[in-house]
Structures are given as C-alpha cells and as structure tokens.
Scaffold this motif. Structure first.
Motif, PDB file in Angstrom:
ATOM      1  N   PRO A 158      -3.415   2.915  -5.258  1.00  0.00           N
ATOM      2  CA  PRO A 158      -3.496   2.243  -6.566  1.00  0.00           C
ATOM      3  C   PRO A 158      -2.753   0.912  -6.624  1.00  0.00           C
ATOM      4  O   PRO A 158      -2.937   0.149  -7.574  1.00  0.00           O
ATOM      5  CB  PRO A 158      -2.861   3.260  -7.524  1.00  0.00           C
ATOM      6  CG  PRO A 158      -2.916   4.572  -6.807  1.00  0.00           C
ATOM      7  CD  PRO A 158      -2.752   4.226  -5.366  1.00  0.00           C
ATOM      8  N   THR A 159      -1.908   0.624  -5.648  1.00  0.00           N
ATOM      9  CA  THR A 159      -1.160  -0.627  -5.638  1.00  0.00           C
ATOM     10  C   THR A 159      -1.960  -1.694  -4.883  1.00  0.00           C
ATOM     11  O   THR A 159      -3.012  -1.416  -4.320  1.00  0.00           O
ATOM     12  CB  THR A 159       0.199  -0.455  -4.946  1.00  0.00           C
ATOM     13  OG1 THR A 159       0.003  -0.358  -3.519  1.00  0.00           O
ATOM     14  CG2 THR A 159       0.901   0.790  -5.445  1.00  0.00           C
ATOM     15  N   ASP A 160      -1.423  -2.924  -4.884  1.00  0.00           N
ATOM     16  CA  ASP A 160      -2.034  -3.991  -4.094  1.00  0.00           C
ATOM     17  C   ASP A 160      -1.237  -4.250  -2.817  1.00  0.00           C
ATOM     18  O   ASP A 160      -1.418  -5.284  -2.166  1.00  0.00           O
ATOM     19  CB  ASP A 160      -2.124  -5.284  -4.920  1.00  0.00           C
ATOM     20  CG  ASP A 160      -3.545  -5.563  -5.375  1.00  0.00           C
ATOM     21  OD1 ASP A 160      -4.439  -4.778  -5.009  1.00  0.00           O
ATOM     22  OD2 ASP A 160      -3.772  -6.562  -6.084  1.00  0.00           O
ATOM     23  N   ALA A 161      -0.367  -3.311  -2.445  1.00  0.00           N
ATOM     24  CA  ALA A 161       0.474  -3.486  -1.263  1.00  0.00           C
ATOM     25  C   ALA A 161      -0.378  -3.560  -0.002  1.00  0.00           C
ATOM     26  O   ALA A 161      -1.372  -2.841   0.139  1.00  0.00           O
ATOM     27  CB  ALA A 161       1.462  -2.326  -1.145  1.00  0.00           C
ATOM     28  N   ARG A 162       0.023  -4.431   0.914  1.00  0.00           N
ATOM     29  CA  ARG A 162      -0.664  -4.512   2.201  1.00  0.00           C
ATOM     30  C   ARG A 162      -0.261  -3.309   3.047  1.00  0.00           C
ATOM     31  O   ARG A 162       0.870  -2.840   2.996  1.00  0.00           O
ATOM     32  CB  ARG A 162      -0.310  -5.812   2.916  1.00  0.00           C
ATOM     33  CG  ARG A 162      -0.705  -7.046   2.121  1.00  0.00           C
ATOM     34  CD  ARG A 162      -0.450  -8.320   2.904  1.00  0.00           C
ATOM     35  NE  ARG A 162      -0.537  -9.456   1.978  1.00  0.00           N
ATOM     36  CZ  ARG A 162       0.491 -10.127   1.511  1.00  0.00           C
ATOM     37  NH1 ARG A 162       1.711  -9.807   1.886  1.00  0.00           N
ATOM     38  NH2 ARG A 162       0.319 -11.130   0.678  1.00  0.00           N
ATOM     39  N   VAL A 163      -1.221  -2.831   3.838  1.00  0.00           N
ATOM     40  CA  VAL A 163      -0.993  -1.628   4.631  1.00  0.00           C
ATOM     41  C   VAL A 163      -1.365  -1.909   6.078  1.00  0.00           C
ATOM     42  O   VAL A 163      -2.436  -2.463   6.354  1.00  0.00           O
ATOM     43  CB  VAL A 163      -1.829  -0.438   4.109  1.00  0.00           C
ATOM     44  CG1 VAL A 163      -1.535   0.827   4.924  1.00  0.00           C
ATOM     45  CG2 VAL A 163      -1.552  -0.191   2.629  1.00  0.00           C
ATOM     46  N   LEU A 164      -0.496  -1.512   6.992  1.00  0.00           N
ATOM     47  CA  LEU A 164      -0.784  -1.571   8.423  1.00  0.00           C
ATOM     48  C   LEU A 164      -1.033  -0.143   8.893  1.00  0.00           C
ATOM     49  O   LEU A 164      -0.159   0.715   8.787  1.00  0.00           O
ATOM     50  CB  LEU A 164       0.370  -2.203   9.192  1.00  0.00           C
ATOM     51  CG  LEU A 164       0.192  -2.283  10.710  1.00  0.00           C
ATOM     52  CD1 LEU A 164      -1.022  -3.136  11.074  1.00  0.00           C
ATOM     53  CD2 LEU A 164       1.448  -2.835  11.380  1.00  0.00           C
ATOM     54  N   ILE A 165      -2.240   0.083   9.403  1.00  0.00           N
ATOM     55  CA  ILE A 165      -2.650   1.420   9.841  1.00  0.00           C
ATOM     56  C   ILE A 165      -2.605   1.447  11.363  1.00  0.00           C
ATOM     57  O   ILE A 165      -3.263   0.642  12.029  1.00  0.00           O
ATOM     58  CB  ILE A 165      -4.076   1.739   9.342  1.00  0.00           C
ATOM     59  CG1 ILE A 165      -4.180   1.507   7.826  1.00  0.00           C
ATOM     60  CG2 ILE A 165      -4.465   3.162   9.697  1.00  0.00           C
ATOM     61  CD1 ILE A 165      -5.606   1.372   7.327  1.00  0.00           C
ATOM     62  N   THR A 166      -1.839   2.357  11.901  1.00  0.00           N
ATOM     63  CA  THR A 166      -1.712   2.449  13.353  1.00  0.00           C
ATOM     64  C   THR A 166      -2.212   3.802  13.845  1.00  0.00           C
ATOM     65  O   THR A 166      -2.300   4.761  13.082  1.00  0.00           O
ATOM     66  CB  THR A 166      -0.253   2.245  13.791  1.00  0.00           C
ATOM     67  OG1 THR A 166       0.565   3.263  13.189  1.00  0.00           O
ATOM     68  CG2 THR A 166       0.261   0.880  13.366  1.00  0.00           C
ATOM     69  N   GLY A 167      -2.532   3.846  15.130  1.00  0.00           N
ATOM     70  CA  GLY A 167      -3.012   5.086  15.714  1.00  0.00           C
ATOM     71  C   GLY A 167      -3.942   4.798  16.870  1.00  0.00           C
ATOM     72  O   GLY A 167      -4.424   3.673  17.036  1.00  0.00           O
TER      73      GLY A 167
END
Length: 385
Positions: A158-167
C-alpha cells in the motif's frame, strides 16, 4: 500496420489527411459523418481516430462519448477549425488523447499520431500483461518461508516505497513484483517490466528513457521510454544487477528528481512512477567490485524482500504441482492428470536448482510423456535428474 480512421464531413480535409498518413505507411479509412464513423468502429479495430468536432447529424464530442463503449482502446485526436481552450478541455475530459486545430500543422499532426499509436500499443500491452497477471500471480503454498514473503508484501504494497527483490533465478521474483503492484494504490495504472539483462547496454538508456527522432542512426522516429509508459503506475526493473553503469547514473537521477530526459532531447519530463527492482546477484559484492553504484543500491533498497529458493520450501511442491497440472490441462484443453503418491514423494525430494520455473517445465514434460496418472517410473524417466 497501424490503422487510422478519419471522421470529417469535409471531403477535401479527409483526402488531404489520408494522403499524408498513407505516405507514412499507415492504413487509412474515411467516414463522412459521425454515424458512419461509429459503424466503421464497430466493424474494424482502429489504433487512432482523427475526428472533426463540428459535423452534421452528430458532433465529434458525441462520437467520442459513444466510441468509449464501442472502441475504448482507440486513441481519439479531435480536430476543429473553431478550437478554443474550453472545447479542448471538454474533449480531454471525455477521453480524447489530444486536440488539433484546422488546418493542422504537418509536423504536429505526425508527432501527435505517433504518440497516440504509442499510447494505443501501451494500452494493449498493459491489458495483455494484466491477463497474464490474473493467471500467474497467485503465490501457491503455505510454508513459513512463503508466508513471510506474503506478510512483507501486505505491509509494503500500500505504500510507495521502493522495493528490491532478491533471490535465485526462477524463484518467483516477478510474481512478488506483480503482487506488490496489484495490492497498491497504483493497481489501476500500468505495470511496465524491463528485463535489464536482455537489453544490450547501448540500447538500455533508449529503452528506459525513450529517444528523440534522429538522436542516433536508427532513431527514425520519436520513442516513449518505459519510465514514461509507467507514469502513474509501477516500473519493474528485473535483473537490475546487469544494468550498465551509465544507465545506473540516469536511473539514480530519475529516482532523485522524478524527472527524465529522452536520449537526444533537452526537455525534462516529470514522471510519477513507483520503481521495483529485482536481481539474482549479490549487489553488495557487485558494489565492492565497482559494477554497481552504492548510491543507487540505497535508493532502490528501501525495503528488501528475499524470495526463498524452492529447496527451502519443499512442503509447497505438492500444491505447486497441482496448480501446474490444472494450468497445463487448461492450456491443452484436457482434464488434469493425477500424480501417484510415490511419484510426488520422488519429485519433492529432488534438487530444484532452477526453482519454480524448472518444476513447471518438468510437470509439463510429465504431462506430455505420461499416461493419465504420472507414476514414479515416469518421474524418474522424464524429470531430467
């Protein structure tokens, strides 16, 4: 080839516009009034419609309103010899892409048509992507590792925070990005994906930021980049660790200022985009080796989500196999096949280095090569292990 419809009661205007647009290799049809234009919109799909406002029988604004139901994906460019700000505003509110005055300036006409075609293409791509999302973005399984990812998504989306997805590759990083978009306030906006590893380094800046006509040898027309395409929505930068350092610098500036400049252009363009990024690389190690900018890493990693490898959530494998069997059966138009318990136990114990992507490929191979019930012998013969 793009198809354009001209709706205008003046034959001379129709013929002039048709000649200009056909010279640009567009397919062009004509209608002499609103009802005739609507009939053509029912019969044929048009990428762009050039529509006069002042016409007998039915004015252009009414045509535009009715076309929203008949041809919602067609970009309407309204044309009028009696143009004023009020008319332009009303046309825009009703869904028009742009407004031109008669006689239209040739360069403005062609640029507007090209931009409208880009918009139509984007709408089509977005709808296709949303269909894919609806089919594939369900996260299957109930393991503790997967539930931790779900919990993080619910909090962050719900936020506008940037997300770094790793895996690791094939673990489902794209699915996490799609769920973050679907559960956000931007869900009705576009989700635009860029695979940074699949685009040559010399083209990545043009792909992201667009370019102006003539900015380099093959730039035969203006192009809208992914940042602009994602305006109001989400931009997913997959395999961000493979992006060139020069492109990283421009992405950093775009994130800092919410503005981009097309390649070969001078005008700054404001963009309202939420950026999600994913990588299978250790970016801290890439920073140490000077392959990745540390300042960009900190801009992208406001939130970190680690997607577990399939080997870390083996208890989810039966549910995943069941889902894949149903999906593949639907694609082939068959009934879902069954898996014998010993075959399921064998598959669950394998080393899935390719993760969920590898598992799906193996299940599809087993569906093709086995009888109605997939046996342990089938699994051992065709799992490729």
């Amino acid at each position: 080839m793009p198809r354009i419809l001209i709706i205008d009661d003046e034959k001379a205007i129709r013929n002039t516009l048709k000649e200009i647009l056909e010279f640009e290799s567009y397919t062009v049809d004509q209608a002499e009034d609103g009802p005739a234009g609507l009939d053509l919109l029912i019969q044929q799909k048009y990428d762009v419609v050039l529509c006069d406002i002042k016409m007998p029988k039915m004015d252009g604004l009414e045509v535009l309103s009715r076309a929203q139901t008949i041809a919602p994906d067609s970009a309407f460019i309204m044309v009028s010899a009696h143009g004023n700000i009020e008319t332009a505003v009303e046309a825009t509110k009703k869904g028009a892409y742009d407004f031109l005055t008669k006689p239209p300036d040739l360069n403005r006409l062609l640029v507007t048509v090209r931009n409208a075609l880009d918009r139509t293409k984007l709408v089509s791509e977005t709808k296709t992507l949303k269909k894919k999302i609806g089919k594939t973005s369900e996260m299957v399984g109930d393991s503790a590792a997967l539930n931790a990812v779900r919990k993080a998504i619910e909090k962050v989306a719900p936020t506008d925070a940037r997300v770094l997805i790793t895996g690791p590759n094939g673990a489902g990083k794209e699915m996490v990005a799609r769920q973050l978009h679907e559960l956000s306030a931007r869900a009705n906006g576009p989700l635009v994906e860029v695979n940074c590893a699949a685009i040559p380094s010399e083209l990545i800046e043009s792909e992201l930021f667009g370019h102006e006509k003539g900015s380099f040898t093959s730039a035969v027309k203006q192009r809208i980049g992914k940042f602009e395409q994602a305006d109001g929505g989400t931009l997913f930068l997959d395999e961000i660790g493979d992006m060139s350092l020069s492109a990283q610098a421009k992405v950093l500036r775009a994130l800092q200022e919410n503005k981009i400049t097309r390649v070969g252009g001078e005008k700054e363009i404001s963009v309202n985009v939420r950026v999600l990024a994913a990588t299978n690389k250790n970016l801290l190690q890439e920073i140490a080796e000077r392959n990745f900018r540390e300042d960009l890493y900190h801009r992208l990693s406001v939130i970190l989500i680690q997607v577990p490898a399939l080997n870390e959530r083996r208890e989810d494998i039966p549910a995943l196999i069941d889902k894949f069997l149903k999906d593949i059966a639907a694609d082939y138009g068959n009934k879902p096949k069954k898996v014998a318990p010993d075959a399921l136990k064998y598959l669950q114990a394998l080393d899935w280095r390719g993760n969920i992507r590898e598992l799906r490929n193996v299940v599809e191979r087993l569906v093709i090569m086995s009888d109605d019930t997939i046996s342990a012998a089938d699994a051992k013969a065709f799992a490729g292990k």
